[in-house]
Design a protein around this motif. Structure first.
Motif, PDB file in Angstrom:
ATOM      1  N   LEU A  97       0.822  -1.213   0.000  1.00 46.34           N
ATOM      2  CA  LEU A  97       0.000   0.000   0.000  1.00 46.34           C
ATOM      3  C   LEU A  97       0.857   1.265   0.000  1.00 46.34           C
ATOM      4  O   LEU A  97       0.465   2.290  -0.558  1.00 46.34           O
ATOM      5  N   SER A  98       2.030   1.194   0.610  1.00 47.34           N
ATOM      6  CA  SER A  98       2.902   2.371   0.673  1.00 47.34           C
ATOM      7  C   SER A  98       3.426   2.764  -0.697  1.00 47.34           C
ATOM      8  O   SER A  98       3.872   3.902  -0.884  1.00 47.34           O
ATOM      9  N   HIS A 123      -8.012 -11.382  -0.450  1.00 45.10           N
ATOM     10  CA  HIS A 123      -7.722 -10.931  -1.813  1.00 45.10           C
ATOM     11  C   HIS A 123      -8.339  -9.564  -2.128  1.00 45.10           C
ATOM     12  O   HIS A 123      -8.040  -8.977  -3.184  1.00 45.10           O
ATOM     13  N   THR A 124      -9.213  -9.041  -1.258  1.00 44.80           N
ATOM     14  CA  THR A 124      -9.826  -7.730  -1.492  1.00 44.80           C
ATOM     15  C   THR A 124      -9.351  -6.664  -0.517  1.00 44.80           C
ATOM     16  O   THR A 124      -9.704  -5.496  -0.657  1.00 44.80           O
ATOM     17  N   LEU A 125      -8.562  -7.050   0.472  1.00 37.41           N
ATOM     18  CA  LEU A 125      -8.200  -6.133   1.544  1.00 37.41           C
ATOM     19  C   LEU A 125      -7.457  -4.908   1.025  1.00 37.41           C
ATOM     20  O   LEU A 125      -7.772  -3.760   1.389  1.00 37.41           O
ATOM     21  N   ALA A 126      -6.476  -5.113   0.153  1.00 38.31           N
ATOM     22  CA  ALA A 126      -5.684  -3.986  -0.343  1.00 38.31           C
ATOM     23  C   ALA A 126      -6.543  -3.012  -1.143  1.00 38.31           C
ATOM     24  O   ALA A 126      -6.468  -1.788  -0.945  1.00 38.31           O
ATOM     25  N   ASP A 127      -7.378  -3.531  -2.045  1.00 41.30           N
ATOM     26  CA  ASP A 127      -8.207  -2.657  -2.879  1.00 41.30           C
ATOM     27  C   ASP A 127      -9.211  -1.863  -2.041  1.00 41.30           C
ATOM     28  O   ASP A 127      -9.443  -0.675  -2.292  1.00 41.30           O
ATOM     29  N   ARG A 128      -9.812  -2.510  -1.056  1.00 45.32           N
ATOM     30  CA  ARG A 128     -10.804  -1.801  -0.234  1.00 45.32           C
ATOM     31  C   ARG A 128     -10.138  -0.756   0.652  1.00 45.32           C
ATOM     32  O   ARG A 128     -10.709   0.305   0.908  1.00 45.32           O
ATOM     33  N   ALA A 129      -8.932  -1.048   1.100  1.00 45.98           N
ATOM     34  CA  ALA A 129      -8.208  -0.057   1.890  1.00 45.98           C
ATOM     35  C   ALA A 129      -7.849   1.159   1.036  1.00 45.98           C
ATOM     36  O   ALA A 129      -7.995   2.304   1.480  1.00 45.98           O
ATOM     37  N   ARG A 130      -7.384   0.913  -0.188  1.00 44.44           N
ATOM     38  CA  ARG A 130      -7.036   2.025  -1.089  1.00 44.44           C
ATOM     39  C   ARG A 130      -8.263   2.888  -1.373  1.00 44.44           C
ATOM     40  O   ARG A 130      -8.192   4.128  -1.359  1.00 44.44           O
TER      41      ARG A 130
END
Length: 359
Positions: free
Chosen positions: A221-222, A313-320
């Protein structure tokens, strides 16, 4: 103090949390209760007994730590021996309810408190061989109604007049920015950040440990112009590593962790006790269940719109997506406040004090 007062103070409070090899939410919960009780009654002996491997490296100034060969659940002879040695006025069992241990506590004249934070532990407190040995049953869980759960529990409580049911919602220390390590404070001062923390325990995430998996997610994410701060419970206190816009630090005192939760623009969290603490602070959260017992909690809060649910598998996209969605974060904060989750630490400590006085 006079000798009689000293002897009375020595008959203190014993806390017995379920404790895995590397610690647990129960251990941390009892630790913050012990610290709060010491602040309220500095002359009273507060003892916490848990697996020696879980206590290793634990900082607990003023608290008597007793190492057991394993979790109290598996150490009935040692726990019974400790109760007989200390003769405490109050014994708090967190998620462990062995009948022989409860009986030993009652035999020495102690008030017995049982604390549960999940349905399976709650049911243990209402077994026929246990409930009548318990004076108070504390619930630390998302429980908007606060009523006794289930017909069986209500029948037993009504017919026997015990134990007292005390729904405490969630327990945590007040956020204390000054307790955050200096290097982390300085990094946070440079701008908004996303807090990633799976919570305690030894769960897995992304094919590795949750701590490592969340650190990898933070690094990913960084690279999207997001400053990320990952707290790893499997790292020692004081360890800090910075690479680009990602900071990773080791375990923190609860007051420091709460300060980071309160300060972060967004939290990416496991669905354990930390999730409830964050929502009690009305923070926007993306959450993932890292253990089976977390799934019902996550689903119940998701139905209320109090968080964004995610899978691995969705955690990164939802956080962004939520990082740049100010209106969406505001809606989550309103829904978090509507859950009624609150910090029950003050009531818990007051109940411990009262139990000790009446024992």
């Amino acid at each position: 103090m006079r000798p009689a007062e000293e002897a009375d103070a020595s008959r203190g409070v014993l806390l017995l949390p379920v404790s895995g090899a590397s610690g647990s939410g129960e251990l941390q919960r009892c630790l913050l209760l012990a610290r709060a009780l010491r602040q309220r009654l500095p002359d009273v002996t507060v003892t916490m007994a848990a697996a020696g491997t879980a206590l290793a490296g634990l900082v607990a100034t003023g608290i008597d730590l007793r190492a057991l060969p394993a979790s109290p659940t598996r150490c009935t002879p040692e726990v019974v021996g400790l109760i007989r040695e200390l003769r405490p006025k109050v014994v708090l069992f967190d998620s462990t309810a062995r009948a022989a241990q409860l009986a030993a506590a009652r035999a020495c004249g102690a008030r017995v408190i049982y604390l549960s934070s999940r349905p399976s532990a709650r049911r243990r407190g209402w077994r026929l061989g246990t409930f009548h040995r318990i004076d108070e049953h504390w619930s630390v869980e998302f429980d908007p109604e606060g009523h006794l759960p289930g017909r069986w529990a209500r029948l037993l409580a009504a017919s026997c007049g015990r134990p007292r049911w005390r729904p405490l919602s969630v327990l945590f220390e007040a956020p204390d920015p000054a307790s955050v390590p200096a290097a982390v404070q300085a990094w946070c001062a440079d701008g908004d950040f996303m807090l990633l923390c799976p919570g305690g325990g030894t769960q897995s995430f992304g094919g590795t440990t949750a701590g490592q998996g969340f650190a990898v997610l933070g690094a990913e994410l960084s690279r999207s112009d997001i400053r990320t701060l990952t707290v790893r419970g499997d790292w020692p206190a004081g360890k800090v590593a910075v690479e680009g816009a990602a900071l990773v630090c080791g375990t923190l005192p609860n007051a420091a962790l709460m300060a980071l939760v309160a300060d972060a623009r967004l939290g990416v969290l496991g669905a354990g006790s930390l999730l409830l603490q964050a929502l009690a602070l009305s923070r926007p959260v993306v959450a993932i269940a890292l253990a089976d017992d977390q799934r019902p909690r996550l689903a119940a809060l998701g139905r209320r719109g109090a968080l964004v649910e995610a899978q691995s598998h969705t955690l990164a996209d939802r956080a962004r997506a939520l990082w740049v969605d100010e209106a969406g974060r505001g809606v989550l904060q309103q829904a978090a406040r509507a859950t009624g989750l609150r910090n029950g630490i003050g009531e818990a400590v007051a109940a411990l004090v009262a139990s000790r006085q009446t024992a």
